[in-house]
Design an enzyme around this catalytic site. Structure first.
Site, mmCIF file in Angstrom:
data_model
loop_
_atom_site.group_PDB
_atom_site.id
_atom_site.type_symbol
_atom_site.label_atom_id
_atom_site.label_comp_id
_atom_site.label_asym_id
_atom_site.label_seq_id
_atom_site.Cartn_x
_atom_site.Cartn_y
_atom_site.Cartn_z
ATOM 1 C CB CYS A 1 -0.909 -0.016 1.217
ATOM 2 S SG CYS A 1 -2.129 1.313 1.256
ATOM 3 C CG ASP B 1 -0.749 3.731 5.477
ATOM 4 O OD1 ASP B 1 0.152 4.193 6.204
ATOM 5 O OD2 ASP B 1 -1.951 3.730 5.816
ATOM 6 N NE ARG C 1 -0.700 4.490 8.964
ATOM 7 C CZ ARG C 1 -1.935 4.130 9.313
ATOM 8 N NH1 ARG C 1 -2.299 4.204 10.591
ATOM 9 N NH2 ARG C 1 -2.805 3.711 8.405
ATOM 10 C CG HIS D 1 -1.764 -1.269 5.907
ATOM 11 N ND1 HIS D 1 -2.551 -0.360 6.567
ATOM 12 C CD2 HIS D 1 -1.728 -0.864 4.610
ATOM 13 C CE1 HIS D 1 -2.979 0.554 5.706
ATOM 14 N NE2 HIS D 1 -2.491 0.272 4.511
ATOM 15 C CB CYS E 1 -6.202 -0.621 4.447
ATOM 16 S SG CYS E 1 -5.816 -0.023 2.792
#
Length: 712
Positions: free
Chosen positions: A544, A546, A548, A605, A608
């Site tokens: 992803c 993302d 993080r 993760h 999401c």
């Protein structure tokens, strides 16, 4: 404050009286000596101490020392030793060395207390059985069978009744208002009187007047000085450790350790003068004080005053307590001192051997000897850790790499020499020194090998991550006189955790780049130079976008390992799907056909945002909405599946989505063909932010941890 401290002081008082009497019995001292120590510890140490909640008094951990001193020097000389130990504590407190006591390994302290607990339990068991304790724990153990056979029934009954009440009382919530030790002694005393049992009663005739002042001990002055130091250090360390533990129990002012040590010294000076036992901070009474709601030092002071008044006014009532009941109380306390929970906590730090060796030595040899043996073992283990060194040898693409990590001293020379002998003559070598110290013996070994290796046609490139120990010694420059701490950057921390409060966010990227150039670029430059012409990743990693998720962090991978694709929701559009998007398909095609990756991993993760949107909370973003159409198969699969785990719908969809992307990958003919032929592996991974753990997903095991690495 008093509305909290007054009731708390009464609770501590009810606990302190029976414990003080029991510790007097275990110490072989007059019964009133324990009460004197409780009064002085409460009033003097409580008023002057550095902790607002700590309660001081006679401690079970010191009873073994006192018992031995009473046997060798007599009671009044023991009082003088207590007095002098108090003077020594006063001096140590004035010179502000209290924090040095915290350098004593907790494993030694806990092991010592456990050993003392065993010795106390074995000795008091003989009193419960109607006999007399022997001089050592082993003798008590040997004599125990005969003592059990020839026991006195009434004394045994009083002791067993006391222990039963102690075991049952804490399991009855409505009765917890009355402390278990007090309840046990009251019930045993009333039962003994009612049934007319033939027992030995506590003799408090004369009250405080039965105590006597100190006399100078006779004997070898070396032994006397040793006894003074032992009492002062043991009482001081136990007090300071209890003080530190007490700070974790309340939210009030933090403790002043030097003031606490000075207060303990004053209390022991006065207690020894008045004929009382040695004093230290006590965990049981301190914990009781905090749990009862104490807010200030007034609770400890008042508890001492209640002990004083009770002894003056109710000495005759206290005299009804069976001595066997007090012995049973001490037996119970001794067993509780063997806290295996402490050993379990120490196991994670490799200090369990210190705990058990100290405990065994205290039981078999003696208290002072056991402490010395425990401290010696702790020092050996610490020295071993401080001089630990790791030497790894790897060979790749014709070059050899030697990585040396830790403290390179003469103790590590055999391991270093063994590794160096494995390097072929004339081979190119990269020597990475991640050392925080290098002594002369290690330098001589390393330097001599380097000169010989280069003489025979080899090359040695040395890279020192920390201080330049090798280069400084080789050039004749003055080497640092002491071990230097490793300069490890927490590179994984976000910018916000590393920048100053006044630093602008706009500078983060440039600041980070400058930091990379300063620290990291010189280290990775040799590697990247070798990778500059060609990349040979082994994995295609689809994850992803993302912020993080950091693939290199959660896989411990480096440059050249992962061919990475990132997008919102870690989605893989199905082959020939609409809307058409060739981005992921191009990466798959290039990774498989050109780079020859052997594994494709899809990593999702928890929490999401793309899955949140699929569940019906899509943002008003046209491009995002079009992209998320590639997640419709994941949503359909989620709806069709019945939830098999007690997890929320979002987390379940996040996991289902990852597995669905593997099926989407199989719609690509080249992927399906290579997987069927066994030349390509598809895997699914899931990263949980809250636990920082990576899990492997499969149809059979929806969530399983990554297998631990096995060594050996």
């Amino acid at each position: 404050m008093l509305r909290h401290d007054l009731p708390a002081s009464l609770v501590v008082f009810l606990v302190a009286v029976p414990l003080s009497l029991g510790i007097s019995v275990a110490s072989g001292a007059p019964l009133a000596a324990g009460l004197v120590a409780a009064v002085v510890g409460g009033i003097v140490a409580g008023a002057l101490g550095g902790s607002v909640v700590q309660v001081s008094g006679p401690a079970a951990g010191l009873s073994l020392v006192v018992a031995e001193l009473v046997q060798v020097y007599g009671w009044r000389a023991t009082c003088m030793i207590t007095l002098m130990a108090g003077v020594l504590q006063l001096l140590l407190g004035m010179f502000r060395v209290a924090r040095a006591a915290l350098a004593v390994s907790p494993a030694v302290v806990h092991g010592m207390l456990a050993g003392v607990g065993i010795v106390i339990a074995l000795a008091q068991l003989h009193i419960v059985l109607g006999g007399q304790p022997q001089r050592s724990a082993l003798e008590n153990l040997i004599e125990l069978p005969e003592q059990i056979i020839n026991n006195h029934a009434h004394g045994v009954a009083a002791g067993v009744l006391t222990i039963l009440v102690l075991l049952v009382w804490t399991r009855l919530p409505k009765l917890k208002v009355v402390p278990a030790p007090l309840a046990a002694l009251v019930i045993a005393s009333l039962t003994a009187v009612a049934l007319g049992w033939d027992i030995t009663k506590v003799d408090l005739t004369g009250g405080f007047g039965s105590t006597a002042g100190p006399l100078w001990p006779k004997g070898d002055w070396h032994a006397i000085v040793g006894a003074v130091v032992l009492v002062a250090v043991l009482a001081g360390v136990e007090s300071l450790l209890t003080c530190v533990a007490a700070d974790r129990m309340h939210d009030g002012p933090r403790a002043d350790l030097d003031r606490e040590l000075t207060a303990q010294g004053a209390a022991n000076l006065i207690s020894g003068t008045l004929g009382g036992l040695p004093i230290s901070g006590v965990v049981v009474r301190t914990t009781t004080n905090v749990r009862a709601g104490a807010r200030s030092r007034w609770s400890a002071v008042l508890h001492g005053m209640w002990v004083l008044l009770a002894t003056l006014a109710f000495a005759s009532i206290i005299g009804l307590i069976p001595l066997e009941a007090l012995a049973a109380l001490l037996l119970f306390i001794g067993v509780k001192m063997v806290n295996l929970g402490n050993a379990k906590d120490l196991s994670g730090h490799g200090e369990m051997p210190i705990y058990f060796v100290t405990m065994g030595a205290v039981v078999v040899i003696g208290l002072a000897e056991g402490i010395v043996i425990g401290l010696g073992l702790a020092a050996i283990i610490a020295l071993r850790r401080l001089t630990w060194v790791s030497v790894e040898v790897q060979q790749h693409a014709g070059r050899w790499r030697i990585a040396v990590t830790g403290s390179l001293t003469f103790l590590g020379v055999p391991r270093l020499s063994e590794a160096l002998r494995t390097i072929p003559t004339g081979a190119p070598v990269d020597l990475d020194l991640h050392v925080d110290f290098m002594d002369h013996a290690a330098f001589e070994t390393l330097h001599a090998w380097r000169l010989e290796h280069e003489r025979t046609g080899g090359t040695v490139d040395i890279d020192e991550l920390h201080d330049d120990w090798y280069s400084a010694a080789a050039s004749g420059t003055r080497v640092y006189p002491a071990k230097s701490p490793p300069q490890l950057d927490r590179w994984y921390l976000p910018w916000a955790y590393r920048r100053g409060a006044a630093d602008p966010v706009s500078e983060d990227l440039l600041t980070g780049t400058r930091e990379y150039h300063r620290r990291t670029a010189p280290l990775v430059q040799p590697l990247l130079t070798r990778l500059a012409r060609k990349q040979t990743p082994s994995h295609l990693f689809i994850t992803c976008a993302d912020s993080r998720i950091v693939p290199s962090l959660i896989t411990a991978s480096g440059p050249g390992d992962l061919f990475t694709v990132r997008n919102i929701g870690n989605l893989v559009p199905r082959y020939g799907s609409a809307p058409l998007d060739d981005s992921v398909a191009a990466a798959v095609e290039y990774g498989v056909k050109v780079l020859g990756v052997r594994t494709i991993t899809v990593c999702g993760h928890s929490g999401c945002g793309a899955m949140v949107a699929l569940l019906g909370e899509a943002p008003e973003l046209p491009s995002v909405q079009r992209w998320l159409r590639h997640g419709r198969q994941s949503l359909a699969r989620f709806v069709a599946e019945s939830p098999g785990e007690q997890i929320g719908p979002l987390d379940r969809l996040c996991r289902t989505n990852v597995l669905q992307q593997l099926d989407n990958l199989r719609t690509y003919p080249m992927v399906e063909g290579l997987e069927r032929a066994g030349e390509l592996e598809l895997t699914a991974m899931y990263f949980d932010f809250e636990t920082a753990r990576v899990h492997v997903l499969s149809e059979e095991e929806p969530l399983s941890p990554v297998p631990e690495l096995r060594t050996g």
